[in-house]
Design an enzyme around this catalytic site. Structure first.
Site, PDB file in Angstrom:
ATOM      1  N   ASP A 230      29.966  30.550 -12.478  1.00  0.00           N
ATOM      2  CA  ASP A 230      28.598  30.103 -12.451  1.00  0.00           C
ATOM      3  C   ASP A 230      27.801  30.746 -13.762  1.00  0.00           C
ATOM      4  O   ASP A 230      28.505  31.294 -15.034  1.00  0.00           O
ATOM      5  CB  ASP A 230      27.517  31.227 -11.418  1.00  0.00           C
ATOM      6  CG  ASP A 230      25.951  31.050 -11.407  1.00  0.00           C
ATOM      7  OD1 ASP A 230      25.926  30.009 -11.711  1.00  0.00           O
ATOM      8  OD2 ASP A 230      25.238  31.963 -11.551  1.00  0.00           O
TER       9      ASP A 230
ATOM     10  N   ASP B 115      23.666  30.961 -14.836  1.00  0.00           N
ATOM     11  CA  ASP B 115      22.986  31.539 -14.896  1.00  0.00           C
ATOM     12  C   ASP B 115      22.414  32.617 -14.266  1.00  0.00           C
ATOM     13  O   ASP B 115      23.357  32.640 -13.249  1.00  0.00           O
ATOM     14  CB  ASP B 115      21.561  31.072 -14.400  1.00  0.00           C
ATOM     15  CG  ASP B 115      21.094  28.948 -15.051  1.00  0.00           C
ATOM     16  OD1 ASP B 115      21.200  29.227 -15.850  1.00  0.00           O
ATOM     17  OD2 ASP B 115      21.535  28.850 -14.624  1.00  0.00           O
TER      18      ASP B 115
END
Length: 320
Positions: A107, A109
């Site tokens: 991922d 963020d």
């Protein structure tokens, strides 16, 4: 031979040669089978692999609804739905296993970076605008197409994490951000694309949830690192949940002061990425420990075993 060049045993209608029939008897001509271009084009392509809408075996146009795209593997690649599982197994066996690398989905963020808008900065955080660009870990993001300006803060240890993880994993990015945002972050952490290449999945391809269906690898070999568990409804057993990295003040958190206002940061030696890297190394080592057992290894089971052992050790330490 590439899996996208798998020969088919099916006849190729485009390569069939229809010989003209010369018969003196017109009645006999009427009962001969007649083939023409319209009847041939109506036969659906039976092959499993295509690129940019064209079958790699017979060069005919495919019906896209029967295929799944894997652009993050190779631009334009499409595989018929019923062949996806076998194609993933082949890719895993002859590529990932041969290189002793596991697929790793990361991922962006709150995992590798934290991003905020300039308008969201508090008065105490305004000093960061002047520092953006002069620091290796803080960048101003602005575009002619987007009037909103952003600050991107790299998580401590992120560059070292990518360098070490590359030795063991074939890394992918999976973000709920758009393509422009993903490319902007990768320009900071992987400008030469030596870590991720084109293996990037964004909300354009996956707008609601995250799924390993879009990752071209057998699920038993794929590890995920994400700070949000709920976005992986079908693949939680593959997930290594990382502590959420929040550098800037979050709008819903008014109780504690963020790193930005304190002018400090997460630990380089004992932060989220450092701890996750230790776990990833342990899984990788366990997976490839015995070569003869590779076909039966499963990262999901290894994660369960490691979690169980750590729980036992923690319990024993509490007793002592």
């Amino acid at each position: 031979m590439s899996i996208f060049e798998t020969p088919s045993l099916e006849p190729n209608p485009k390569r069939q040669r229809i010989e003209p029939v010369f018969e003196p008897n017109p009645k006999r001509q009427r009962i001969e089978p007649v083939f023409n271009n319209s009847s041939l084009s109506s036969i659906p392509c039976p092959h499993s692999y295509a690129q940019h809408g064209v079958c790699t075996a017979c060069n005919s146009m495919i019906e896209r609804c029967h295929y799944r795209s894997f652009n993050c593997f190779k631009d334009g690649v499409q595989i018929r739905h019923e062949a996806v599982a076998s194609a993933k197994r082949l890719m895993t066996k002859f590529s990932y296993m041969g290189d002793k690398k596991l697929p790793l989905v990361l991922d962006l963020d709150h995992t590798l970076v934290h991003t905020t808008t300039l308008s969201s900065l508090t008065k105490t955080e305004k000093y960061l605008i002047q520092e953006a660009g002069s620091r290796h870990d803080l960048w101003l993001l602005k575009s002619d197409d987007d009037p909103v300006e952003h600050l991107i803060k790299l998580r401590p240890f992120v560059l070292d994490f990518l360098k070490e993880a590359r030795k063991m994993f074939n890394m992918h990015v999976y973000t709920m951000g758009n393509r422009y945002y993903a490319d902007s972050v990768l320009e900071l952490i992987d400008p030469r694309r030596i870590y991720f290449g084109k293996r990037v999945i964004t909300r354009e391809e996956s707008p609601y949830i995250k799924t390993l269906d879009l990752v071209f690898a057998d699920e038993r070999c794929v590890l995920i690192v994400d700070d949000t568990r709920d976005v992986w409804p079908d693949h939680k057993s593959n997930l290594v949940e990382i502590s959420r990295y929040c550098y800037f003040r979050m709008s819903n958190d008014q109780c504690s002061r963020p790193y930005s206002e304190e002018r400090i940061d997460e630990s380089e030696c004992n932060g989220g990425l450092v701890n996750v890297l230790r776990l990833l190394k342990e899984v990788h080592c366990g997976f490839f420990r015995v070569k003869e057992e590779l076909e039966s290894k499963d990262v999901r089971l290894l994660l369960q075993e490691i979690e169980f052992k750590r729980g036992v050790l923690q319990g024993e330490s509490l007793i002592l």
